[in-house]
Design a protein around this motif. Sequence first.
Motif: not given
Length: 377
Positions: A69-74, A107-113
């Motif tokens: 969820a975190a990666l998806q939200q950036g 914060a990072s670039e959102p990455a579609v999961q």
Amino acid sequence: MSDSPIKQIFDYARWAPSGDNVQNWQFEFVNDLEAIIHGHDESDWLVYDKKGNASKLALGCLLETLEIAALQQGFSTQIELVENRFGKQPTDEAYSSHPTFKVNLSASEPAVQPLFSSIKTRTVQRKLMSRSGLSPLDKQALEQSLPTGYSVIWLDSVDDKKQIAKLMYGNATTRYLMREGYDTHSRIIEFTAKKNDGSPNQLANSEFSKNKIPAKALGLDPLTVIMMEWVLASWDRFHFVATYLAGTVWPKLIMDYMTAICCGTHFVIIAEQEPKTLEDYVNAGRAVQRFWLQSDIVQLGFQPEQTPIIFSEYIRDGVSFTTDVKANTNAQKMDTELKQMLGVDTVNRAVFMGRLGHSNPVQYRSVRKSLEELEIK
Ligand SMILES: Cc1cc2nc3c(=O)[nH]c(=O)nc-3n(C[C@H](O)[C@H](O)[C@H](O)COP(=O)(O)O)c2cc1C
């Protein structure tokens, strides 16, 4: 902080599965980017969690869901074990009953999961599934969902299914013979609870229970559900019906034997190394959750069949889980059968077992405690 990134992400994470829907965690939100997960096991009452391993696996499922969820939200996550609220350090022996994780987001670039869309729809299918096998593509997608260090054994021949059906039936015998099994089952199944005025209680019902398994999610016909509620009302009643009226034969046939026959395949997730530490089980839980979410993506029904592994671990480690001699002897017999099926070395590395198959959408399921209910202020 009501819609802070951390709370939004934990609002997804709370949909992680846990054994018997116990949700063995509480959350403490420190600021918009930091939280503490206070985990605990249920070894004091849950006969399936005597070693706390089911709880550790569930915590792994929670962390994996959180990270997806975190990666998806950036956001990338940093997760570390920290001192628990009883002053125990991760290196202390008594720590693993209350593992505590500090979570920091950055914060990072959102990455579609790809697995993200299944966080809330992934569930357990306990009804009969189609016996047609999985396609090679589905198997491949499931295998590839596992992180390095984990592999899967498929058991999908007619003989495999018959052997597992026998194992699941025998395993259910262990569960129903012992008082400890009754104590667990009478606490974890939710039947329609009535309020004082006789109207149904929306928060506790047999269709969507927020902290138990709703009776209608067990895959039984309505009459058997009614019988089960009546029988589970007291140990004396349960024991009498089980011993003198063969009252557990029908549920075992429906919930254990037939389900094992009627599925596309059984699977066993195997770790490269035998899991021993808290981290080993948490990592295994992470792997399980990826596999489970992937099964939802490819629209397959999924049911864990974890109790053979649990009882085998008890036998292997000499864990005293029941005072019932017959239940103990039966568990030993089932352990031998599992070893014959998988091989001794493989049994020790088996972390999760279940069945998969094409099936109708799930109608009734466990839901969850709200974020507010899980929060420690
Ligand atoms: C470690 C673990 C073990 C489980 N074992 C079983 C099992 O043996 N049989 C079963 O039907 N469900 C099992 N479950 C599924 C839980 O009961 C289920 O995830 C929980 O009730 C929440 O329901 P949901 O997954 O449909 O949201 C297990 C789940 C976990 C995480």
